[in-house]
Design an enzyme around this catalytic site. Structure first.
Site, PDB file in Angstrom:
ATOM      1  N   ASP A  23       0.809  -1.100  -0.138  1.00 41.57           N
ATOM      2  CA  ASP A  23      -0.100  -0.080   0.021  1.00 41.57           C
ATOM      3  C   ASP A  23       0.969   1.343  -0.206  1.00 41.57           C
ATOM      4  O   ASP A  23       2.033   1.328   0.628  1.00 41.57           O
ATOM      5  CB  ASP A  23      -0.890   0.048   1.173  1.00 41.57           C
ATOM      6  CG  ASP A  23      -1.899   0.995   1.288  1.00 41.57           C
ATOM      7  OD1 ASP A  23      -2.374   1.549   0.035  1.00 41.57           O
ATOM      8  OD2 ASP A  23      -2.510   1.343   2.327  1.00 41.57           O
ATOM      9  N   GLY A  24       0.237   2.428  -0.666  1.00 40.62           N
ATOM     10  CA  GLY A  24       1.052   3.682  -0.591  1.00 40.62           C
ATOM     11  C   GLY A  24       1.644   4.023  -1.831  1.00 40.62           C
ATOM     12  O   GLY A  24       2.426   5.061  -1.960  1.00 40.62           O
ATOM     13  N   HIS A  40       2.749   3.374  -8.969  1.00 42.37           N
ATOM     14  CA  HIS A  40       2.803   1.764  -9.277  1.00 42.37           C
ATOM     15  C   HIS A  40       4.007   1.370 -10.046  1.00 42.37           C
ATOM     16  O   HIS A  40       4.296   0.239  -9.833  1.00 42.37           O
ATOM     17  CB  HIS A  40       1.448   1.650 -10.140  1.00 42.37           C
ATOM     18  CG  HIS A  40       0.194   1.961  -9.320  1.00 42.37           C
ATOM     19  ND1 HIS A  40      -0.141   1.679  -8.091  1.00 42.37           N
ATOM     20  CD2 HIS A  40      -0.832   2.591  -9.700  1.00 42.37           C
ATOM     21  CE1 HIS A  40      -1.269   2.246  -7.738  1.00 42.37           C
ATOM     22  NE2 HIS A  40      -1.825   2.717  -8.601  1.00 42.37           N
ATOM     23  N   LEU A 134      10.752 -20.572  -4.110  1.00 45.92           N
ATOM     24  CA  LEU A 134       9.462 -19.653  -3.772  1.00 45.92           C
ATOM     25  C   LEU A 134       8.177 -19.745  -4.457  1.00 45.92           C
ATOM     26  O   LEU A 134       8.317 -19.997  -5.428  1.00 45.92           O
ATOM     27  CB  LEU A 134      10.271 -18.352  -3.673  1.00 45.92           C
ATOM     28  CG  LEU A 134       9.244 -17.250  -3.234  1.00 45.92           C
ATOM     29  CD1 LEU A 134       9.126 -17.209  -1.757  1.00 45.92           C
ATOM     30  CD2 LEU A 134       9.546 -15.892  -3.849  1.00 45.92           C
ATOM     31  N   ARG A 191       1.783  -4.798   6.128  1.00 43.29           N
ATOM     32  CA  ARG A 191       0.937  -3.871   5.242  1.00 43.29           C
ATOM     33  C   ARG A 191       1.922  -2.426   5.423  1.00 43.29           C
ATOM     34  O   ARG A 191       2.184  -2.015   6.527  1.00 43.29           O
ATOM     35  CB  ARG A 191      -0.389  -3.457   5.909  1.00 43.29           C
ATOM     36  CG  ARG A 191      -0.992  -2.503   4.764  1.00 43.29           C
ATOM     37  CD  ARG A 191      -2.278  -2.179   5.377  1.00 43.29           C
ATOM     38  NE  ARG A 191      -3.094  -1.578   4.215  1.00 43.29           N
ATOM     39  CZ  ARG A 191      -4.421  -1.073   3.897  1.00 43.29           C
ATOM     40  NH1 ARG A 191      -5.313  -2.235   4.486  1.00 43.29           N
ATOM     41  NH2 ARG A 191      -4.640  -0.505   3.024  1.00 43.29           N
ATOM     42  N   ARG A 197      -5.103  -1.935   8.690  1.00 46.01           N
ATOM     43  CA  ARG A 197      -6.221  -3.055   8.563  1.00 46.01           C
ATOM     44  C   ARG A 197      -6.161  -3.943   7.326  1.00 46.01           C
ATOM     45  O   ARG A 197      -4.995  -3.691   6.848  1.00 46.01           O
ATOM     46  CB  ARG A 197      -7.547  -1.957   8.019  1.00 46.01           C
ATOM     47  CG  ARG A 197      -7.288  -1.200   6.979  1.00 46.01           C
ATOM     48  CD  ARG A 197      -8.522  -0.500   6.468  1.00 46.01           C
ATOM     49  NE  ARG A 197      -8.282   0.685   5.502  1.00 46.01           N
ATOM     50  CZ  ARG A 197      -7.613   1.945   5.804  1.00 46.01           C
ATOM     51  NH1 ARG A 197      -7.561   2.180   6.896  1.00 46.01           N
ATOM     52  NH2 ARG A 197      -7.358   2.615   4.853  1.00 46.01           N
ATOM     53  N   LEU A 198      -6.854  -4.913   7.328  1.00 44.84           N
ATOM     54  CA  LEU A 198      -6.588  -5.995   6.327  1.00 44.84           C
ATOM     55  C   LEU A 198      -7.313  -5.773   5.027  1.00 44.84           C
ATOM     56  O   LEU A 198      -6.918  -6.374   4.061  1.00 44.84           O
ATOM     57  CB  LEU A 198      -7.208  -7.331   6.948  1.00 44.84           C
ATOM     58  CG  LEU A 198      -6.039  -8.014   7.926  1.00 44.84           C
ATOM     59  CD1 LEU A 198      -6.727  -9.211   8.486  1.00 44.84           C
ATOM     60  CD2 LEU A 198      -4.658  -8.321   7.542  1.00 44.84           C
TER      61      LEU A 198
END
Ligand code: FPP
Length: 253
Positions: A23-24, A40, A134, A191, A197-198
């Site tokens: 996020d952000g 982005h 991975l 996050r 928050r989720l």
């Protein structure tokens, strides 16, 4: 992702499964007077670094929240931009990921996606299916409530067909109908951006996850930030280690 996390990792060991809410990007760009799309794009660079770091740190599964079911409500131009980034990410990075032994998995609803994106996602999964490094789980057009509803629909169809008794439905059975039931649940969810928050991400699977919220924007995320979050996770595990003497091997509820 149906196996409950058990915790209790020895110090120095990475969590098996780390999930990321990246996020952000928009705020990172706004701070610099840049268009959101640039945030982005820098977010994709941070993602590349993080995939490499996760492999190097011995993380088994990395889940990334790349496009949420709610992201369709953004302006059309931004949705277009994010779809373009996914296309370019897969076209440009798939061979590298494959050569690095990364196995790509996808969770989320594919039916609403453009055909070419659906194909690219399937191609990424097909090409890397036999890889043993991975596991990179791309949550794309993903919403946790929607995933749970899809699982409920599958069970309801089995009940309607007479193959399943309603009273046979347990939490484990519902978990087995989620999008990636064979993967362990996330030990650690990170996050960025300072939000705590989720946001409809892995709600079922997060029942016992440790949550770490970082006050940095996603484009600034790097190996050091990942290591810092893991160190925080281990401190929590170590505290539990103290309590666990009475009941080792399980997490507090
Ligand atoms: C949140 O930032 C980020 C997203 C909605 C998308 C995350 C996508 C990437 C990191 C790059 C795309 C990667 C792939 C593989 C498609 P935000 O826009 O909500 O930032 P803000 O909260 O500051 O506005």
């Amino acid at each position: 992702m149906s196996t409950p996390a058990t915790g209790g990792d020895p110090p120095g060991f990475a969590p098996r499964h780390v999930a990321l809410i990246m996020d952000g990007n928009g705020r990172w760009a706004a701070q610099r007077g840049l268009p959101r799309g640039e945030g982005h794009r820098r977010g994709v660079e941070a993602l590349r670094r993080t995939v490499r770091a996760a492999g190097a740190l011995g993380i088994e599964v990395l889940t990334i929240f790349s496009f949420s079911a709610e992201n369709w409500s953004r302006p059309a131009a931004e949705v277009f931009d994010l779809m373009g980034l996914l296309r370019r990410f897969i076209r440009k990075d798939l061979l590298d990921l494959h050569q690095s032994n990364v196995k790509v998995r996808v969770i989320g609803e594919r039916r609403d996606l453009d055909r070419d994106i659906e194909r690219l996602l399937a191609e990424a999964e097909d090409l890397t299916r036999a890889n043993t490094g991975l596991v990179l789980v791309v949550a794309f057009n993903y919403g946790s409530r929607q995933e749970i509803a899809r699982a409920a629909q599958k069970l309801a169809a089995e009940v309607a067909a007479g193959r399943l008794a309603p009273e046979a439905i347990t939490a484990e059975l519902l978990a087995s109908r989620l999008d990636a039931p064979d993967l362990p649940e996330p030990d650690l969810i990170i996050r960025t951006s300072g939000e705590q928050r989720l946001s409809n991400f892995l709600l079922w699977q997060a029942a016992y996850s440790e949550l770490v919220f970082l006050p940095i924007y996603w484009p600034d995320f790097d190996r050091a930030a990942l290591e810092g979050a893991i160190a925080e996770y281990r401190r929590r595990e170590r505290r539990f280690g103290g309590l666990a003497a009475a009941g080792a091997g399980t997490r507090p509820s």
